[in-house]
Enzyme design. Structure first.
Site, mmCIF file in Angstrom:
data_model
loop_
_atom_site.group_PDB
_atom_site.id
_atom_site.type_symbol
_atom_site.label_atom_id
_atom_site.label_comp_id
_atom_site.label_asym_id
_atom_site.label_seq_id
_atom_site.Cartn_x
_atom_site.Cartn_y
_atom_site.Cartn_z
ATOM 1 N N ALA A 289 -3.763 7.380 -5.343
ATOM 2 C CA ALA A 289 -2.363 6.947 -5.407
ATOM 3 C C ALA A 289 -2.410 5.446 -5.698
ATOM 4 O O ALA A 289 -2.374 4.616 -4.787
ATOM 5 C CB ALA A 289 -1.666 7.236 -4.084
ATOM 6 N N ALA B 250 0.849 -1.203 0.000
ATOM 7 C CA ALA B 250 0.000 0.000 0.000
ATOM 8 C C ALA B 250 0.876 1.242 0.000
ATOM 9 O O ALA B 250 2.090 1.155 -0.198
ATOM 10 C CB ALA B 250 -0.913 -0.020 1.220
ATOM 11 N N ASN B 251 0.292 2.399 0.186
ATOM 12 C CA ASN B 251 1.064 3.642 0.310
ATOM 13 C C ASN B 251 0.364 4.546 1.322
ATOM 14 O O ASN B 251 -0.678 4.178 1.876
ATOM 15 C CB ASN B 251 1.206 4.316 -1.059
ATOM 16 C CG ASN B 251 -0.148 4.623 -1.664
ATOM 17 O OD1 ASN B 251 -0.907 5.415 -1.140
ATOM 18 N ND2 ASN B 251 -0.469 3.956 -2.771
ATOM 19 N N ARG B 252 0.934 5.708 1.553
ATOM 20 C CA ARG B 252 0.455 6.548 2.658
ATOM 21 C C ARG B 252 -0.709 7.472 2.306
ATOM 22 O O ARG B 252 -1.064 8.342 3.080
ATOM 23 C CB ARG B 252 1.602 7.435 3.166
ATOM 24 C CG ARG B 252 2.712 6.671 3.804
ATOM 25 C CD ARG B 252 3.730 7.624 4.399
ATOM 26 N NE ARG B 252 4.921 6.908 4.803
ATOM 27 C CZ ARG B 252 5.012 6.200 5.927
ATOM 28 N NH1 ARG B 252 3.982 6.141 6.750
ATOM 29 N NH2 ARG B 252 6.113 5.567 6.218
ATOM 30 N N SER B 253 -1.290 7.320 1.124
ATOM 31 C CA SER B 253 -2.375 8.233 0.751
ATOM 32 C C SER B 253 -3.553 8.132 1.741
ATOM 33 O O SER B 253 -3.991 7.044 2.093
ATOM 34 C CB SER B 253 -2.858 7.881 -0.663
ATOM 35 O OG SER B 253 -4.054 8.559 -0.919
#
Ligand code: C5P
Length: 418
Positions: free
Chosen positions: A292, A226-229
């Site tokens: 994102a 995942a990512n931090r969005s």
């Protein structure tokens, strides 16, 4: 249960729809949070629930008719409009929304709503076709422009065996939206236009598609990439587009922020599911790709949790995800009139943005610096550069993401051919 509405005085306007029965449960939910509830039933509402039931649950008398002599002597519609901390309209029927939007004081509910300066939260509930009708979209846009807050409606099966948006938000959701509104303090939006806000109804009759949040790409049943969005910027754009009267579909990856009011929500996890949802949501006049999206996903997804077995961990092989923005921007038929991409860059923000706009085929690129020092990813503020196809660049000051959303929507509305 926290008593988050302790001593808050709430005027609950109950409109005449099948969902009126849920307003009785809402009274209980508000009271268990400490609120004092005064019910007001329209004539239609009384076909579904009785003033006696509402009064019994509220522990206060229920108001009904405009020309009730006892009422006018004791309290009067002007006092009803003032003597509370907020007004909740649930269910807000199509008719009640229309009366509010046009300022028609034809019964006690509409008169009170016209005479008040209190913050108003409406929870619409109606047949899905009525909700989607351009007249209701226009009324919603007007109400949002006037600073009225909206919660729901939710998707689901309706009384008429149809499916879609139109169901009254759940009582707990309404209570939570009320808490948020009261915590915000001031009447949101007021009667004027905030700086950079699109005029009310600027996107009435337009369809807007927004993607937001991160994607989760599963590795096995318990792990994912995942990512931090946070989804804040995409959600703010969707909310601002709804406030400008658009028919908005928001396709969001997993986020922990609430769904914005008045938009059609589609929740997805992976990039591939996001692409499917986006294609199903088309056609649109404007498509804004704020999400994102994970560029890669694991090539194989373990059916069971991958175990440590003491030996070298297996390498994680990745494959590329579909590029949703490029796919939609490159459509030969049914391409949205305005396709907007985002570019989250950590270095050479502008140079990369210019290359990206050409590569993706979008009309406008919103570039932001997401390097760790900026704190944009997951943060509340954003500094954006608007890059156009012709290479022109406009840099905006650092702004709250909600304000960036409003300004972007104002810009999109201005860019659409009439
Ligand atoms: O290539 P990059 O990820 O920097 O592009 C960012 C833009 O492309 C964003 O608008 C994002 O929503 C979109 N995008 C997409 N599908 C992908 C990757 C990015 O729609 N697989």
């Amino acid at each position: 249960m926290t008593r988050s509405l302790e001593n808050r005085r709430i005027l609950l306007v109950i409109g005449g729809g099948i969902a009126a029965y849920k307003s009785l449960d809402l009274i209980r939910r508000l009271r268990e949070r400490g609120a004092q509830v005064r019910p007001l039933l329209t004539r239609g509402a009384q076909e579904f629930v009785t003033p006696l039931a509402a009064a019994a649950l509220a522990g206060a008398r229920a108001h009904t008719d405009l020309f009730d002599r006892a009422d006018e002597a004791e309290i009067g519609h002007i006092k009803l409009a003032r003597d509370a901390d907020a007004i909740v309209v649930a269910p807000a029927t199509a008719s009640l929304m229309a009366r509010m939007a046009t300022g028609e004081a034809s019964d006690l509910a509409a008169t009170v709503l016209l005479a008040t300066t209190l913050p108003i939260l409406i929870a619409p509930a109606m047949n899905v076709r009525m909700w989607q009708h351009p007249a209701t979209r226009r009324n919603l846009a007007t109400l949002l422009g006037d600073g009225v807050r909206v919660v729901g409606p939710n998707d689901g099966a309706m009384a008429e065996a149809e499916f879609g948006p139109g169901r009254l938000a759940e009582p707990n959701e309404i209570a939570a939206a009320l808490e948020a509104m009261l915590a915000g303090g001031e009447r949101p939006g007021g009667f004027g236009f905030l700086a950079g806000r699109a005029p009310a109804g600027a996107l009435a009759g337009r369809r807007v598609l927004v993607t937001s949040g991160p994607t989760h790409e599963p590795i096995d049943p318990v792990r994912y990439l995942a990512n931090r969005s946070s989804g804040r910027q995409g959600h703010a754009i969707a909310a601002a587009a709804a406030a400008a009267g658009a028919d908005v579909t928001l396709v969001s990856g997993p986020v922990s922020i609430p769904d914005p009011a008045g938009v059609r929500m589609i929740h997805v996890e992976t990039a591939r599911a996001m692409l499917v949802a986006v294609e199903e949501a088309l056609p649109a006049d404007i498509a804004v790709f704020t999400a994102a999206v994970g560029d890669w996903r694991p090539a194989e997804v373990g059916q069971n949790k991958i175990k440590k077995d003491g030996s070298e961990p297996a390498p994680l092989r990745l494959v590329e995800n579909p590029d949703i923005l490029a796919t939609v921007a490159g459509r030969s038929s049914g391409r949205p009139t305005l396709v907007v991409g985002f570019a989250a860059e950590t270095d050479d923000v502008l140079a990369n943005a210019l290359k990206k706009i050409a590569r993706k085929g979008c009309d406008l690129l919103v570039a932001n610096d997401v390097s760790a020092s900026g704190g944009v990813m997951g943060g509340l503020e954003n500094t954006v550069h608007l890059v156009s196809r012709d290479g022109s660049v406009e840099t905006w000051p650092t702004l709250d993401k909600d304000e960036v959303g409003r300004r972007l929507v104002a810009r999109f509305a201005a860019l659409l051919p009439v």
